[in-house]
Design an enzyme around this catalytic site. Sequence first.
Site, short mmCIF file in Angstrom:
data_model
loop_
_atom_site.label_atom_id
_atom_site.label_comp_id
_atom_site.label_asym_id
_atom_site.label_seq_id
_atom_site.Cartn_x
_atom_site.Cartn_y
_atom_site.Cartn_z
N TYR A 14 -9.06 6.74 40.26
CA TYR A 14 -7.62 6.76 40.48
C TYR A 14 -7.02 5.39 40.83
CZ TYR A 14 -8.67 11.72 40.78
OH TYR A 14 -9.11 12.99 40.50
N HIS A 19 -0.03 6.96 40.50
CA HIS A 19 0.03 7.57 41.83
C HIS A 19 -0.48 6.63 42.93
CE1 HIS A 19 1.57 11.34 43.03
NE2 HIS A 19 0.51 12.09 42.99
N PHE A 65 -7.16 13.20 49.47
CA PHE A 65 -6.36 13.22 48.26
C PHE A 65 -4.89 13.32 48.63
CE2 PHE A 65 -10.42 14.00 46.28
CZ PHE A 65 -10.31 13.23 45.14
N ASN A 67 -2.30 15.18 48.32
CA ASN A 67 -1.67 16.33 48.98
C ASN A 67 -2.23 16.63 50.36
OD1 ASN A 67 -4.13 17.32 48.17
ND2 ASN A 67 -3.35 19.19 47.24
N ASP A 91 4.65 6.07 45.16
CA ASP A 91 5.18 6.04 43.80
C ASP A 91 6.37 7.00 43.69
OD1 ASP A 91 3.89 8.76 42.24
OD2 ASP A 91 2.98 8.13 44.11
N ASN A 112 3.92 15.28 46.47
CA ASN A 112 2.98 16.01 47.32
C ASN A 112 2.53 15.23 48.55
OD1 ASN A 112 3.04 18.31 45.71
ND2 ASN A 112 1.31 17.63 44.45
#
Length: 195
Positions: A14, A19, A65, A67, A91, A112
């Site tokens: 990632y 994100h 993560f 969320n 973001d 989230n």
Amino acid sequence: MWLVIGLGNPGPRYAATRHNVGWRVIEALVRRWQAEPGDARPAPWRTWRATRDDRTVTLMEPLAFMNRSGAALADWIATHAMPQALLVVCDDVYLPLGMLRIRPAGSSGGHNGLASIEEALGSREWPRLRLGVGAAPDAAGLRDHVLETFAADEEVVVREAVERAADAVECWLERGLTATMNAFNRRMQPNEEAE
């Protein structure tokens, strides 16, 4: 203690995605300030500490993560105490690529990570700095869009925007929220400096 949190997802998969621009802003500040690593014990976050204008500033990347960002923040607060001031960097798919927007409070706007922090704090009354990563082609493709890397031409814009976002964090620390909003909440041309 002043706390700046950059939101993102952990792991190399990632690191370069849309994100994770919040993490990129934190890492830009770590380099600029030559910040020292923070907590040595295992924790659901990675931190660095620096002194800016006689203030101790902690820079944080939650290692949960997106969320679950709020859970990492809540754990940090339980360990360290509520920060004197908090700024969240993330973001935003609803802002044009590279555009910045800082606000004193507000809703998650469907993000989230912001929703998770709102839940953890029981409040929307904390400033957030959003960095535009460009819109998804449609609502159905939003999840895939934020987990994509930038195209080569987009990456040039994003690199400049990350540095401007780091400038905005410094402005917030030195001059306060209103001055930062006045300087950065407008569309800036490439290579233009904030007032």
